[in-house]
Design a protein around this motif. Structure first.
Motif, mmCIF file in Angstrom:
data_model
loop_
_atom_site.group_PDB
_atom_site.id
_atom_site.type_symbol
_atom_site.label_atom_id
_atom_site.label_comp_id
_atom_site.label_asym_id
_atom_site.label_seq_id
_atom_site.Cartn_x
_atom_site.Cartn_y
_atom_site.Cartn_z
ATOM 1 N N PHE A 38 -10.901 -52.120 3.197
ATOM 2 C CA PHE A 38 -11.366 -53.330 2.531
ATOM 3 C C PHE A 38 -12.891 -53.333 2.376
ATOM 4 C CE2 PHE A 38 -7.441 -54.914 4.718
ATOM 5 C CZ PHE A 38 -6.713 -55.208 3.573
ATOM 6 N N LYS A 39 -13.360 -53.916 1.281
ATOM 7 C CA LYS A 39 -14.802 -54.036 1.044
ATOM 8 C C LYS A 39 -15.418 -55.137 1.896
ATOM 9 C CE LYS A 39 -14.407 -52.565 -3.820
ATOM 10 N NZ LYS A 39 -12.917 -52.574 -3.890
ATOM 11 N N LEU A 40 -14.671 -56.198 2.140
ATOM 12 C CA LEU A 40 -15.160 -57.321 2.926
ATOM 13 C C LEU A 40 -14.430 -57.388 4.265
ATOM 14 C CD1 LEU A 40 -15.406 -59.973 0.056
ATOM 15 C CD2 LEU A 40 -17.329 -59.012 1.332
ATOM 16 N N LYS A 41 -15.044 -58.071 5.219
ATOM 17 C CA LYS A 41 -14.500 -58.147 6.577
ATOM 18 C C LYS A 41 -13.562 -59.348 6.695
ATOM 19 C CE LYS A 41 -18.763 -56.237 8.492
ATOM 20 N NZ LYS A 41 -19.962 -56.573 9.307
ATOM 21 N N TYR A 42 -12.323 -59.157 6.303
ATOM 22 C CA TYR A 42 -11.328 -60.224 6.394
ATOM 23 C C TYR A 42 -10.830 -60.321 7.843
ATOM 24 C CZ TYR A 42 -11.462 -59.289 1.401
ATOM 25 O OH TYR A 42 -11.879 -59.078 0.108
ATOM 26 N N ALA A 43 -10.727 -61.554 8.340
ATOM 27 C CA ALA A 43 -10.403 -61.780 9.745
ATOM 28 C C ALA A 43 -9.108 -62.565 9.881
ATOM 29 C CB ALA A 43 -11.540 -62.531 10.436
ATOM 30 N N PRO A 44 -8.009 -61.916 10.256
ATOM 31 C CA PRO A 44 -6.756 -62.633 10.506
ATOM 32 C C PRO A 44 -6.835 -63.468 11.779
ATOM 33 C CG PRO A 44 -6.400 -60.256 10.192
ATOM 34 C CD PRO A 44 -7.858 -60.459 10.419
ATOM 35 N N HIS A 45 -5.826 -64.331 11.942
ATOM 36 C CA HIS A 45 -5.620 -65.103 13.170
ATOM 37 C C HIS A 45 -4.458 -64.510 13.947
ATOM 38 C CE1 HIS A 45 -8.019 -68.960 12.729
ATOM 39 N NE2 HIS A 45 -8.269 -68.331 11.592
ATOM 40 N N PHE A 46 -4.448 -64.760 15.245
ATOM 41 C CA PHE A 46 -3.267 -64.421 16.022
ATOM 42 C C PHE A 46 -2.054 -65.152 15.450
ATOM 43 C CE2 PHE A 46 -6.464 -63.752 19.555
ATOM 44 C CZ PHE A 46 -6.308 -62.370 19.585
ATOM 45 N N GLY A 47 -0.934 -64.461 15.411
ATOM 46 C CA GLY A 47 0.292 -65.032 14.883
ATOM 47 C C GLY A 47 0.635 -64.571 13.487
ATOM 48 N N MET A 48 -0.350 -64.069 12.740
ATOM 49 C CA MET A 48 -0.097 -63.641 11.368
ATOM 50 C C MET A 48 0.796 -62.415 11.299
ATOM 51 S SD MET A 48 -3.598 -64.177 9.168
ATOM 52 C CE MET A 48 -3.826 -65.727 8.290
ATOM 53 N N PHE A 49 0.764 -61.574 12.336
ATOM 54 C CA PHE A 49 1.489 -60.301 12.301
ATOM 55 C C PHE A 49 2.421 -60.140 13.500
ATOM 56 C CE2 PHE A 49 -2.651 -59.384 10.120
ATOM 57 C CZ PHE A 49 -2.133 -59.351 8.834
ATOM 58 N N GLU A 50 2.964 -61.246 13.983
ATOM 59 C CA GLU A 50 3.848 -61.200 15.150
ATOM 60 C C GLU A 50 5.126 -60.408 14.882
ATOM 61 O OE1 GLU A 50 4.910 -64.851 16.965
ATOM 62 O OE2 GLU A 50 2.908 -65.238 17.765
ATOM 63 N N SER A 51 5.625 -60.448 13.658
ATOM 64 C CA SER A 51 6.877 -59.750 13.371
ATOM 65 C C SER A 51 6.720 -58.242 13.508
ATOM 66 C CB SER A 51 7.372 -60.103 11.965
ATOM 67 O OG SER A 51 7.750 -61.458 11.897
ATOM 68 N N HIS A 52 5.529 -57.731 13.199
ATOM 69 C CA HIS A 52 5.271 -56.311 13.376
ATOM 70 C C HIS A 52 4.775 -55.984 14.782
ATOM 71 C CE1 HIS A 52 5.331 -55.846 8.921
ATOM 72 N NE2 HIS A 52 5.622 -54.590 9.212
ATOM 73 N N ALA A 53 3.872 -56.811 15.310
ATOM 74 C CA ALA A 53 3.148 -56.449 16.530
ATOM 75 C C ALA A 53 3.676 -57.124 17.786
ATOM 76 C CB ALA A 53 1.660 -56.768 16.365
ATOM 77 N N GLY A 54 4.523 -58.143 17.644
ATOM 78 C CA GLY A 54 4.961 -58.880 18.818
ATOM 79 C C GLY A 54 3.983 -59.985 19.187
ATOM 80 N N LYS A 55 4.250 -60.671 20.277
ATOM 81 C CA LYS A 55 3.481 -61.853 20.640
ATOM 82 C C LYS A 55 2.224 -61.555 21.449
ATOM 83 C CE LYS A 55 7.276 -65.186 20.444
ATOM 84 N NZ LYS A 55 6.682 -65.840 19.245
ATOM 85 N N ASP A 56 2.103 -60.366 22.005
ATOM 86 C CA ASP A 56 0.929 -60.054 22.814
ATOM 87 C C ASP A 56 -0.329 -59.988 21.949
ATOM 88 O OD1 ASP A 56 -0.928 -57.595 23.996
ATOM 89 O OD2 ASP A 56 -0.109 -58.921 25.541
ATOM 90 N N PRO A 57 -1.373 -60.754 22.290
ATOM 91 C CA PRO A 57 -2.582 -60.777 21.452
ATOM 92 C C PRO A 57 -3.235 -59.406 21.285
ATOM 93 C CG PRO A 57 -2.608 -62.616 22.999
ATOM 94 C CD PRO A 57 -1.464 -61.735 23.402
ATOM 95 N N ILE A 58 -3.190 -58.578 22.321
ATOM 96 C CA ILE A 58 -3.838 -57.267 22.223
ATOM 97 C C ILE A 58 -3.069 -56.363 21.269
ATOM 98 C CG2 ILE A 58 -4.677 -55.288 23.523
ATOM 99 C CD1 ILE A 58 -6.057 -58.054 24.059
ATOM 100 N N ASP A 59 -1.737 -56.416 21.325
ATOM 101 C CA ASP A 59 -0.945 -55.652 20.350
ATOM 102 C C ASP A 59 -1.240 -56.122 18.931
ATOM 103 O OD1 ASP A 59 0.239 -54.134 22.323
ATOM 104 O OD2 ASP A 59 2.088 -55.315 22.398
ATOM 105 N N GLN A 60 -1.403 -57.429 18.765
ATOM 106 C CA GLN A 60 -1.719 -57.954 17.438
ATOM 107 C C GLN A 60 -3.098 -57.477 16.965
ATOM 108 O OE1 GLN A 60 -0.823 -62.172 16.748
ATOM 109 N NE2 GLN A 60 0.466 -62.144 18.577
#
Length: 306
Positions: A38-60
């Motif tokens: 990405f050209k810009l620094k887009y910053a997701p929030h916790f919870g946006m990728f739980e289906s792939h990464a699970g609920k652990d914040p570090i995995d996310q």
């Protein structure tokens, strides 16, 4: 066409071409996800990728980095334990990621309004600022969100503005020695809020007159409250320190509403902005397919010429 075949084809949802390699994310190597530059620094929030990464914040966090997102936003960071804050900060550093905004805790009372000028509310705000400094150190943050509270119908607007400015000057004195910045966010959630427009926020930042008090320009809220996004970004540019994203209507990822985010992002990039763009919105679809749709939406609107 199955999603797996669709992703392997190298074509992003929405029609944008994807040139980055496919990565296989740890929990299920059979679920490949595109990595984007990405050209810009887009910053997701916790919870946006739980289906792939699970609920652990570090995995996310690791999933975010693996897919090309190099920053994080977490409005509720101050509510996490110091141990988790430090763990998040360490992971961000390890992955070369940056910390975006978190919200300054005003003591758990959402009705604390700086516009009232009451000392008890100012004290709660300043105590939150002091605690925010310690949190910022743990996660290596620079920006903290401030919302002054509600509009007071029994006080003239000029008096309320003076109250807010006075309180924010005291907050800025706490942050200045640490090089930290509180960013003021005008909102559209309710007309009862004091801070509503970019020009009003610009005036307050000028009055506070501190490098530690700037504008958080949330494109979603400003589209609802005032429109003319590019024009108003230009008018308030010298006080903007941070952007947030959300399409309107719906407050979901770009390409789901009326805002031409590709043009807006190009304009911000061309003006020289290289700091964080907070993804403060929901996913328009649930599950893994919704997460892939979100990632590819950002690939699409980030695909502008420089």
């Amino acid at each position: 066409m199955k999603r797996r075949d669709f992703v392997k084809s190298g074509i992003a949802l929405g029609g944008a071409a994807v040139s980055s390699p496919i990565i296989s994310y740890g929990r299920n190597a059979a679920d490949p996800v595109e990595k984007h530059d990405f050209k810009l620094k887009y910053a997701p929030h916790f919870g946006m990728f739980e289906s792939h990464a699970g609920k652990d914040p570090i995995d996310q966090l690791n999933f975010m980095a693996d897919t090309g997102f190099m920053a994080l936003e977490d409005n509720g960071m101050m509510g996490r334990t110091p141990e988790m804050q430090s763990k998040i900060g360490d992971t961000l550093a390890k992955r070369g990621m940056e910390m975006g905004v978190f919200v300054i805790d005003k003591g758990g009372n959402s009705q604390n309004s700086l516009s009232e000028g009451k000392q008890e509310f100012i004290d709660i705000f300043l105590e939150g600022c002091k605690r925010a400094v310690e949190v910022a150190k743990r996660v290596n943050a620079k920006w903290m969100t401030v919302v002054p509270g509600n509009f007071q119908r029994n006080l003239p607007i000029g008096i309320q503005t003076a109250h807010v400015v006075e309180a924010l000057r005291k907050g800025a004195e706490i942050f200045e020695p640490h090089g930290l910045v509180m960013v003021l966010e005008p909102l559209s959630d309710t007309p009862d809020l004091f801070l509503r427009t970019s020009d009003q926020t610009y005036l307050i930042c000028k009055a506070v007159n501190s490098p530690s008090c700037k504008i958080l320009y949330d494109i979603y809220h400003m589209q609802k409250n005032e429109g003319h996004i590019i024009q108003n970004i230009d008018l308030t540019w010298d006080e903007i320190a941070y952007f947030q994203i959300g399409d309107n209507p719906g407050r979901k990822e770009p390409t789901t509403g009326e805002i031409n985010y590709k043009n807006v992002f190009k304009h911000i990039y061309d003006k020289g902005y290289r700091d964080i763009m907070g993804m403060e919105h929901g996913n328009s679809m649930p599950g893994k397919e919704g997460e892939v749709k979100l990632i590819n939406a950002y690939a699409e609107v980030d695909d502008f010429k420089v």
